[in-house]
Design a protein around this motif. Structure first.
Motif, PDB file in Angstrom:
ATOM      1  N   GLY A  34      56.404   4.778  32.846  1.00 49.53           N
ATOM      2  CA  GLY A  34      56.706   4.314  31.633  1.00 49.53           C
ATOM      3  C   GLY A  34      57.914   4.815  30.781  1.00 49.53           C
ATOM      4  O   GLY A  34      58.627   3.963  30.410  1.00 49.53           O
ATOM      5  N   ALA A  35      58.572   5.850  31.567  1.00 45.99           N
ATOM      6  CA  ALA A  35      59.885   6.574  30.873  1.00 45.99           C
ATOM      7  C   ALA A  35      60.851   5.853  31.614  1.00 45.99           C
ATOM      8  O   ALA A  35      61.995   5.647  31.091  1.00 45.99           O
ATOM      9  N   THR A  36      60.450   4.982  32.845  1.00 39.25           N
ATOM     10  CA  THR A  36      61.632   4.259  33.446  1.00 39.25           C
ATOM     11  C   THR A  36      61.766   2.689  32.889  1.00 39.25           C
ATOM     12  O   THR A  36      62.460   2.076  33.329  1.00 39.25           O
ATOM     13  N   LEU A  37      60.639   2.163  32.275  1.00 37.54           N
ATOM     14  CA  LEU A  37      60.698   0.800  31.819  1.00 37.54           C
ATOM     15  C   LEU A  37      61.868   0.377  31.140  1.00 37.54           C
ATOM     16  O   LEU A  37      62.312   1.078  30.326  1.00 37.54           O
ATOM     17  N   PRO A  38      62.451  -0.891  31.198  1.00 37.85           N
ATOM     18  CA  PRO A  38      63.406  -1.406  30.688  1.00 37.85           C
ATOM     19  C   PRO A  38      63.421  -1.733  29.055  1.00 37.85           C
ATOM     20  O   PRO A  38      63.591  -2.726  28.736  1.00 37.85           O
TER      21      PRO A  38
END
Length: 771
Positions: A366-370
């Motif tokens: 989730g921390a890497t979602l755009p």
């Protein structure tokens, strides 16, 4: 000699023409230690005589009675402590943002060069993590209450207490010995993780400390569950004298201590580590620590369990032709010890790792979602990464990015939204924590009591059906509550009333973007602007593309897709449970077929059992296969991780039904060894038969959830290994500098490719299908 012969050890045995017959059975309280040797086949043994009521009382040494207490000051104090902590955390959750100003903290993983995969800064959803800890502590309060109510139950006769004491002491000795060796390994690994992560002379201790905490909490969880299970067994036996319903509820509540301990300690520990260290990626260390304990506890306890079980059966059923739990067979204590260290502590550690691993993997993804916090330029670049994937470099042989060029053209990126604190990555991080929080609450509610309406035992098949029905009602109710809460969470956070849809291009079509001209020549450069491929500017929704080419959906539909992922995970857990129940229940055709094959000998039973076992693995694996593809189509790798969290959100009650099995099995053994009346043994036999099925369901649930969790963790591993470019590397800056990496450098076939993983699963399934 006609009446007796001398054996090789000088002892005298009855003479029967050179054969040795089964000697007279020694009274179980006789102190004679004469050893008899048997060299006959089991069929040659005469059946043991019916036990007659002894005209004397069994004297139990006082030192052997170690568990007759009906109250525990430590358990009561822990209940008070957790209630106070629950109130304190509830107040802190309410004051965290507006009064204490704890809600503006940037996640540490975005500011340190420790990680290869770099994403843009985002704010930790502090109040939601505190809320998850609050519910976790409430779950521990319920665990303490359950433990106290189990201890307050009647323990039965001194003989029952003596046997239960032996089982508990053996279980504790095994676990303490196992943890002693594990502790040395855990400390060594912790030191390695702490000191190898040194950046510019600064020791990055977060990963190593999280590893240590995860290992310690996993061990504590197993010990708590086993401690109550080894006290609940004798109380289940005593309760079975009063009826099937009471025995069922005492055993289930003992198992519920293990189930709720897993989810409550896991959720509380995760929340504590995240708030203490502020590093979502360091939580992977917590998962690794839990995995270390799970590996040895599950394998070590499992091997001991099966060795003791088979050994007890060989000594009793084969060599001496006596019942499985006959007190004349000392291996029965080892058998009952194995149930606790393998199926309670071992399985608990296994599912603890899967539970925390699913939350951690989903939060990291989730921390890497755009959906970037206050970063308009990154949002614009990700909106146009599909052009880089389709066309490659804008100026070959030089590496350039069309997406970056488009966004700096006339400052297009300024038209993109600047997402708030709970509108970007933080929103996707909090969702798995919130879902696990709902699961703990639902499990605490649905483990209060099992409603059994079948009456006493008259027909074994009907009784088993009613017992399974009673457990299924609680499991289905918990799943329904989670279903409703998941709908509320996803719709409230991402749907119509949410702040998420207030941004431009999210709730309405108002976002300018550049779209490629469809056709074979779409990547040719425009004559009027050689920095752009053929295409035109349009108005639409924000639909970014990630580094592996997944095109995210229109924001208006995100809540429905996330909800769909959760539902798929919930249904997967239910279906795997039902399939396992079908293949293991005594009322179903597969089990009855195995029993019927016994008419043709042991070989037929082995062959039939292996065939049924292999067939039972096909459909669950096919369901896992379909769930991975379905959830990936809905919301990329994050959707797979969220499905794993959804499946494990009901773990509190599912683990309770699994841990119930060893308690019921022990209760049956105690009833046999303590020579209780036949009706008590009939009751414990029914509970034991149910426990065999629920234990199998727990194992199927564990394996299915582990596959989903493993894929999500594998994707996070691929990110951290540097094989996938991170957002910081893919996005340049508005000043016009090119990014450090490009999406067209990504390996098209890699371990995080969902089709590669599902193809492996399909290949694994085929031998079982044809076998």
């Amino acid at each position: 000699m006609n009446d007796e012969e001398v054996d090789s050890d000088g002892g005298r045995v009855p003479a029967t023409n050179g054969k040795v017959v089964n000697p007279p059975l020694i009274d179980r309280d006789d102190k004679d230690t004469t050893a008899y040797k048997y060299d006959l086949a089991p069929a040659d043994f005469p059946p043991p005589p019916e036990h007659e009521e002894a005209d004397f009382e069994v004297t139990v040494p006082p030192e052997d009675i170690g568990d007759s207490a009906h109250y525990s000051m430590w358990v009561f104090l822990s209940m008070v402590f957790f209630f106070i902590m629950f109130v304190v955390l509830l107040i802190l959750s309410a004051l965290a943002c507006n009064t204490l100003n704890w809600c503006e903290r940037i996640d540490y993983s975005t500011t340190t060069p420790l990680y290869e995969f770099q994403t843009f800064p985002f704010v930790i959803p502090t109040e939601w993590i505190l809320g998850a800890m609050t519910v976790g502590v409430f779950g521990l309060f319920v665990v303490s209450y359950y433990a106290l109510t189990v201890i307050r139950r009647d323990c039965g006769t001194p003989r029952m207490i003596q046997i239960a004491t032996y089982i508990r002491q053996g279980s504790e000795k095994f676990l303490v010995t196992e943890y002693t060796y594990l502790f040395v390994a855990v400390i060594a690994i912790t030191l390695i993780l702490v000191f190898i992560n040194t950046i510019d002379g600064v020791v990055e201790y977060r990963l190593g400390v999280c590893y240590l905490i995860g290992a310690l909490l996993s061990g504590i969880t197993g010990y708590i569950g086993m401690s109550i299970a080894t006290r609940g067994n004798v109380r289940t036996t005593a309760a079975s004298e009063q009826g099937l319903s009471l025995g069922l509820n005492v055993a289930f509540r003992s198992g519920a201590v293990m189930g709720l301990s897993v989810v409550s300690i896991g959720l509380t520990g995760l929340g504590l580590c995240y708030l203490a260290f502020g590093d979502v990626r360091a939580l992977a260390g917590f998962s690794a620590g839990a995995s270390t304990i799970a590996l040895f506890a599950r394998v070590g306890g499992g091997i001991y369990t099966k060795a003791a079980d088979v050994g007890a059966d060989l000594v009793g059923k084969v060599e001496a032709s006596i019942p499985e739990d006959d007190p004349r067979n000392p291996a029965t204590i080892a058998d009952n010890v194995g149930d606790n260290v393998g199926d309670v502590a071992g399985m608990g550690a296994d599912l603890f790792e899967s539970f925390v691993g699913s939350i951690i993997a989903t939060a990291i993804l989730g921390a890497t979602l755009p959906y970037f916090y206050e970063n308009q330029f990154a949002m614009c670049v990700y909106q146009h990464l599909n052009i880089d994937l389709a066309c490659g470099s804008a100026d070959p042989p030089f590496n350039t990015s069309f997406a970056n060029s488009i966004c700096v053209l006339d400052d297009l990126y300024l038209s993109y939204p600047s997402l708030g604190r709970l509108q970007g990555q933080g929103l996707f991080i909090l969702l798995p924590f919130a879902l696990a929080m709902v699961g703990v609450a639902a499990s605490a509610l649905c483990t209060q009591k099992i409603f059994y309406f079948g009456g006493e035992i008259k027909d074994k098949a009907k009784t088993m059906s009613k017992l399974l029905q009673a457990l299924n009602i609680s499991i289905f109710l918990a799943s329904f509550l989670i279903f409703c809460a998941a709908f509320g969470l996803t719709f409230g956070l991402f749907g119509g009333p949410s702040a998420f849809l207030d941004n431009s291009g999210f709730g309405f079509s108002s976002l300018p973007y550049y779209a490629l001209q469809m056709g074979d020549n779409m990547c040719e450069l425009r004559l009027d602007n050689p920095d752009l491929p053929l295409g035109s500017f349009r108005i639409g929704y924000y639909r970014p593309t990630d580094a592996i080419g997944f095109l995210f959906p229109v924001p208006l539909g995100i809540w429905a897709r996330l909800f769909g992922c959760i539902v798929i995970g919930l249904l997967l857990g239910i279906f795997i449970g039902e399939i396992t129940q079908f293949f293991t229940s005594g009322n179903s055709a597969p089990t009855q077929g195995i029993a019927a094959s016994g008419e043709y000998g042991a070989g037929a039973v082995v062959i039939q059992g292996l065939g049924v076992g292999m067939a039972s693995a096909v459909l669950p694996l096919f369901l896992v296969f379909g769930s991975i593809l379905g959830t990936y189509a809905l919301f990329s790798s994050y959707g797979i991780g969220l499905a794993a969290v959804g499946m494990l959100s009901s773990l509190g009650i599912t683990m309770a039904t699994d841990a119930y099995g060893p308690v019921a099995d022990n209760a049956g053994g105690i009833a046999e060894m303590a020579e209780l009346p036949p009706h008590v043994r009939d009751t414990t036999d029914a509970l034991d038969a149910l426990g065999n099925t629920t234990a199998a369901i727990g194992k199927g649930f564990s394996n299915g959830s582990a596959v989903l969790t493993a894929y999500a963790l594998l994707t996070a591993l691929v990110q951290d290994s540097g094989l996938m470019p991170g957002p910081v590397a893919l996005v340049g800056d508005p000043a016009g500098s090119e990014p450090d990496s490009f999406v067209y450098f990504t390996d098209p076939i890699s371990l995080d490719d969902v089709y590669v993983i599902t193809s492996l699963l399909l290949g694994i399934m085929l031998p079982f299908l044809f076998g």
